[in-house]
Write a protein that holds these residues in place. Sequence first.
Motif, PDB file in Angstrom:
ATOM      1  N   VAL A   5       0.876  -1.174   0.000  1.00 52.31           N
ATOM      2  CA  VAL A   5       0.000   0.000   0.000  1.00 52.31           C
ATOM      3  C   VAL A   5       0.915   1.227   0.000  1.00 52.31           C
ATOM      4  N   THR A   6       0.715   2.126  -0.947  1.00 54.83           N
ATOM      5  CA  THR A   6       1.575   3.301  -1.076  1.00 54.83           C
ATOM      6  C   THR A   6       0.926   4.544  -0.472  1.00 54.83           C
ATOM      7  N   GLY A   7       1.618   5.644  -0.562  1.00 51.87           N
ATOM      8  CA  GLY A   7       1.167   6.915  -0.014  1.00 51.87           C
ATOM      9  C   GLY A   7      -0.129   7.439  -0.594  1.00 51.87           C
ATOM     10  N   LEU A   8      -0.576   6.884  -1.701  1.00 49.47           N
ATOM     11  CA  LEU A   8      -1.858   7.306  -2.257  1.00 49.47           C
ATOM     12  C   LEU A   8      -3.011   6.985  -1.309  1.00 49.47           C
ATOM     13  N   CYS A   9      -2.802   6.059  -0.399  1.00 48.00           N
ATOM     14  CA  CYS A   9      -3.818   5.684   0.595  1.00 48.00           C
ATOM     15  C   CYS A   9      -3.800   6.644   1.789  1.00 48.00           C
ATOM     16  N   ARG A  31      -3.914   6.679   9.489  1.00 50.11           N
ATOM     17  CA  ARG A  31      -4.303   7.397   8.274  1.00 50.11           C
ATOM     18  C   ARG A  31      -4.264   6.554   7.004  1.00 50.11           C
ATOM     19  N   MET A  32      -3.823   5.290   7.113  1.00 49.58           N
ATOM     20  CA  MET A  32      -3.752   4.436   5.925  1.00 49.58           C
ATOM     21  C   MET A  32      -3.661   2.974   6.323  1.00 49.58           C
ATOM     22  N   LEU A  33      -3.725   2.114   5.330  1.00 44.85           N
ATOM     23  CA  LEU A  33      -3.614   0.681   5.539  1.00 44.85           C
ATOM     24  C   LEU A  33      -2.222   0.204   5.149  1.00 44.85           C
ATOM     25  N   PHE A  34      -1.880  -0.996   5.616  1.00 41.41           N
ATOM     26  CA  PHE A  34      -0.596  -1.610   5.301  1.00 41.41           C
ATOM     27  C   PHE A  34      -0.826  -3.089   5.017  1.00 41.41           C
ATOM     28  N   ILE A  35       0.045  -3.697   4.218  1.00 46.67           N
ATOM     29  CA  ILE A  35      -0.045  -5.115   3.895  1.00 46.67           C
ATOM     30  C   ILE A  35       1.139  -5.835   4.526  1.00 46.67           C
ATOM     31  N   ASP A  36       0.837  -6.934   5.203  1.00 45.23           N
ATOM     32  CA  ASP A  36       1.876  -7.762   5.820  1.00 45.23           C
ATOM     33  C   ASP A  36       2.559  -8.573   4.720  1.00 45.23           C
ATOM     34  N   VAL A  52      -8.325   4.463  -5.158  1.00 44.55           N
ATOM     35  CA  VAL A  52      -7.302   5.482  -5.410  1.00 44.55           C
ATOM     36  C   VAL A  52      -6.026   4.884  -6.004  1.00 44.55           C
ATOM     37  N   ASP A  53      -6.095   3.619  -6.408  1.00 44.49           N
ATOM     38  CA  ASP A  53      -4.957   2.935  -7.043  1.00 44.49           C
ATOM     39  C   ASP A  53      -3.681   3.002  -6.209  1.00 44.49           C
ATOM     40  N   ALA A  54      -3.814   2.716  -4.926  1.00 49.72           N
ATOM     41  CA  ALA A  54      -2.681   2.821  -3.997  1.00 49.72           C
ATOM     42  C   ALA A  54      -1.909   1.522  -3.822  1.00 49.72           C
ATOM     43  N   ILE A  55      -2.396   0.412  -4.364  1.00 50.31           N
ATOM     44  CA  ILE A  55      -1.775  -0.889  -4.126  1.00 50.31           C
ATOM     45  C   ILE A  55      -1.029  -1.362  -5.366  1.00 50.31           C
ATOM     46  N   TYR A  56       0.222  -1.776  -5.137  1.00 49.85           N
ATOM     47  CA  TYR A  56       1.082  -2.256  -6.215  1.00 49.85           C
ATOM     48  C   TYR A  56       1.786  -3.540  -5.791  1.00 49.85           C
ATOM     49  N   LEU A  57       2.156  -4.341  -6.766  1.00 45.41           N
ATOM     50  CA  LEU A  57       3.082  -5.433  -6.538  1.00 45.41           C
ATOM     51  C   LEU A  57       4.407  -4.797  -6.166  1.00 45.41           C
ATOM     52  N   ASP A  58       5.127  -5.351  -5.204  1.00 43.78           N
ATOM     53  CA  ASP A  58       6.345  -4.696  -4.710  1.00 43.78           C
ATOM     54  C   ASP A  58       7.344  -4.350  -5.811  1.00 43.78           C
ATOM     55  N   GLU A  59       7.447  -5.181  -6.806  1.00 41.65           N
ATOM     56  CA  GLU A  59       8.414  -4.896  -7.881  1.00 41.65           C
ATOM     57  C   GLU A  59       7.913  -3.851  -8.872  1.00 41.65           C
ATOM     58  N   ASP A  60       6.637  -3.475  -8.763  1.00 43.25           N
ATOM     59  CA  ASP A  60       6.057  -2.469  -9.651  1.00 43.25           C
ATOM     60  C   ASP A  60       5.779  -1.130  -8.970  1.00 43.25           C
ATOM     61  N   VAL A  61       6.192  -0.983  -7.725  1.00 43.48           N
ATOM     62  CA  VAL A  61       5.955   0.266  -6.999  1.00 43.48           C
ATOM     63  C   VAL A  61       6.703   1.398  -7.704  1.00 43.48           C
ATOM     64  N   PRO A  62       6.009   2.486  -8.034  1.00 43.49           N
ATOM     65  CA  PRO A  62       6.684   3.617  -8.686  1.00 43.49           C
ATOM     66  C   PRO A  62       7.801   4.172  -7.789  1.00 43.49           C
ATOM     67  N   PRO A  63       8.840   4.722  -8.395  1.00 43.28           N
ATOM     68  CA  PRO A  63       9.988   5.215  -7.632  1.00 43.28           C
ATOM     69  C   PRO A  63       9.627   6.157  -6.480  1.00 43.28           C
ATOM     70  N   GLU A  64       8.633   7.017  -6.682  1.00 46.13           N
ATOM     71  CA  GLU A  64       8.289   7.976  -5.630  1.00 46.13           C
ATOM     72  C   GLU A  64       7.655   7.307  -4.405  1.00 46.13           C
TER      73      GLU A  64
END
Length: 94
Positions: A5-9, A31-36, A52-64
């Motif tokens: 879960v990224t900062g978009l959440c 203020r947000m969720l996290f994935i174990d 809000v498109d906040a979840i990514y596969l770890d290898e696809d997380v955008p650099p920011e």
Amino acid sequence: MTHVVTGLCDGCKYTDCVTVCPCECFHEGERMLFIDPELCIDCGACIPECPVDAIYLDEDVPPEWESYVKLNAEMVEQTPVILVKKSPLADNER
């Protein structure tokens, strides 16, 4: 591999993703969720549920958002598991 879960959440905290997770790997922060990363089975069911498109596969997380890979792993140690859908944050602007 795991999902992240990224900062978009941050500030939204939609919980639609929680109800489709087959392994109960979501944790609820203030203020947000996290994935174990230890429990995530990489099914991807949560991705289309996030408005809000906040979840990514770890290898696809955008650099920011790369710091959120480590943050998710750290925060699951400090936050409770969430199993039910809740209302998003009241100050949600998205």
